[in-house]
Design an enzyme around this catalytic site. Structure first.
Site, PDB file in Angstrom:
ATOM      1  N   GLU A   2      45.950  40.548  49.709  1.00 33.56           N
ATOM      2  CA  GLU A   2      47.229  41.074  50.202  1.00 33.56           C
ATOM      3  C   GLU A   2      48.385  40.147  49.856  1.00 33.56           C
ATOM      4  OE1 GLU A   2      47.557  43.988  51.211  1.00 33.56           O
ATOM      5  OE2 GLU A   2      45.518  44.598  51.801  1.00 33.56           O
ATOM      6  N   CYS A   6      45.443  44.442  61.195  1.00 34.40           N
ATOM      7  CA  CYS A   6      45.320  43.424  60.140  1.00 34.40           C
ATOM      8  C   CYS A   6      46.685  42.874  59.762  1.00 34.40           C
ATOM      9  CB  CYS A   6      44.625  44.010  58.907  1.00 34.40           C
ATOM     10  SG  CYS A   6      42.872  44.312  59.173  1.00 34.40           S
ATOM     11  N   HIS A  11      41.607  42.314  52.308  1.00 30.53           N
ATOM     12  CA  HIS A  11      40.992  43.546  52.814  1.00 30.53           C
ATOM     13  C   HIS A  11      39.741  43.858  51.989  1.00 30.53           C
ATOM     14  CE1 HIS A  11      44.404  45.305  55.344  1.00 30.53           C
ATOM     15  NE2 HIS A  11      43.313  45.509  56.038  1.00 30.53           N
TER      16      HIS A  11
HETATM   17  N1  PCA Z   1      40.887  46.592  59.561  1.00 31.03           N
HETATM   18  C1  PCA Z   1      42.021  47.103  60.286  1.00 31.03           C
HETATM   19  C2  PCA Z   1      42.052  46.350  61.573  1.00 31.03           C
HETATM   20  C3  PCA Z   1      40.755  45.632  61.661  1.00 31.03           C
HETATM   21  C4  PCA Z   1      40.137  45.784  60.346  1.00 31.03           C
HETATM   22  O1  PCA Z   1      39.090  45.244  59.983  1.00 31.03           O
HETATM   23  C5  PCA Z   1      43.333  47.056  59.486  1.00 31.03           C
HETATM   24  O2  PCA Z   1      43.284  47.188  58.260  1.00 31.03           O
HETATM   25  O3  PCA Z   1      44.381  46.893  60.070  1.00 31.03           O
END
Ligand code: PCA
Length: 207
Positions: A80, A143, A167
């Site tokens: 990210e 997140c 992610h």
């Molecule tokens: N993914 C979510 C919240 C927790 C996770 O593992 C997100 O992308 O916000």
């Protein structure tokens, strides 16, 4: 020289029974390249996870923080680039909270950039034979909330700590009943995290 790395994952949320980020963090070694690895699992809760990440950075004083989360449906690990100062969701967190255009830090910067070498990380993951991409949105769910608060804390305290977010796609067992959805094995995800950490400490903390 880097002394401590903090890695975090999240508990499962929605209809999932597992979260790849939790599995990766729990399976990761306690030291990496001679650097202590501190691990934590955060709840998928706007109310709790932000305070937890800030308390962890304050207590652990890591040189590098890499938070991980699940982004089910994404094709490849996403390094990210940016965290934005907004919570907005049409699905509930694990406390039932559904924020609508809620600013995270009133008066805070609209956004922060990751302080990891995101392009080098992607290049090195690909060189290791695995897919990866830079992502320009971590979403507006928990997140992004945690990513924003970690970067905000480091920024306002003037810390040298490098902070980033990755992610992860689903694990193979999560897509058994999700025809056509992309996935990655736990073993490959562990390699992704190792490359991300290795690239970061090589860049900022040359031995
Ligand atoms: N993914 C979510 C919240 C927790 C996770 O593992 C997100 O992308 O916000």
């Amino acid at each position: 020289m880097a002394e401590k790395i903090l890695i975090t994952g999240f508990t499962p949320f929605g209809s999932e029974k597992e979260n790849p980020s939790q599995m990766v963090v729990e399976a990761f070694d306690d030291t990496f390249c001679g650097v202590e690895v501190v691990k934590a699992i955060l709840p998928v809760s706007f109310a709790k996870a932000g305070k937890m990440i800030v308390d962890l950075i304050e207590d652990v004083r890591p040189d590098v923080v890499i938070c991980l989360g699940q982004a089910g449906g994404r094709n490849e690990p996403s390094i990210e680039r940016i965290a934005v100062n907004l919570n907005d969701s049409n699905k509930a967190d694990n406390d039932g909270d559904i924020p609508e255009e809620r600013v995270i830090v009133s008066g805070g910067a609209s956004a922060y950039f990751s302080s990891l070498p995101i392009k080098d990380i992607v290049k090195n993951i690909k060189a290791s034979g695995l897919p990866a991409t830079v992502s320009n949105t971590a979403g507006l769910f928990v997140c992004n909330h945690v990513f924003y608060l970690a970067l905000h804390y480091v920024s306002v305290r003037g810390l040298a700590t490098k902070v980033g977010f990755i992610h992860l796609p689903y694990l193979p067992q999560q897509v058994i009943d999700k025809k056509g959805k992309p996935y990655m094995s736990l073993c490959d995800m562990l390699t992704v995290l190792k490359v991300a950490i290795g690239t970061t400490i090589n860049k900022f903390y040359k031995y």
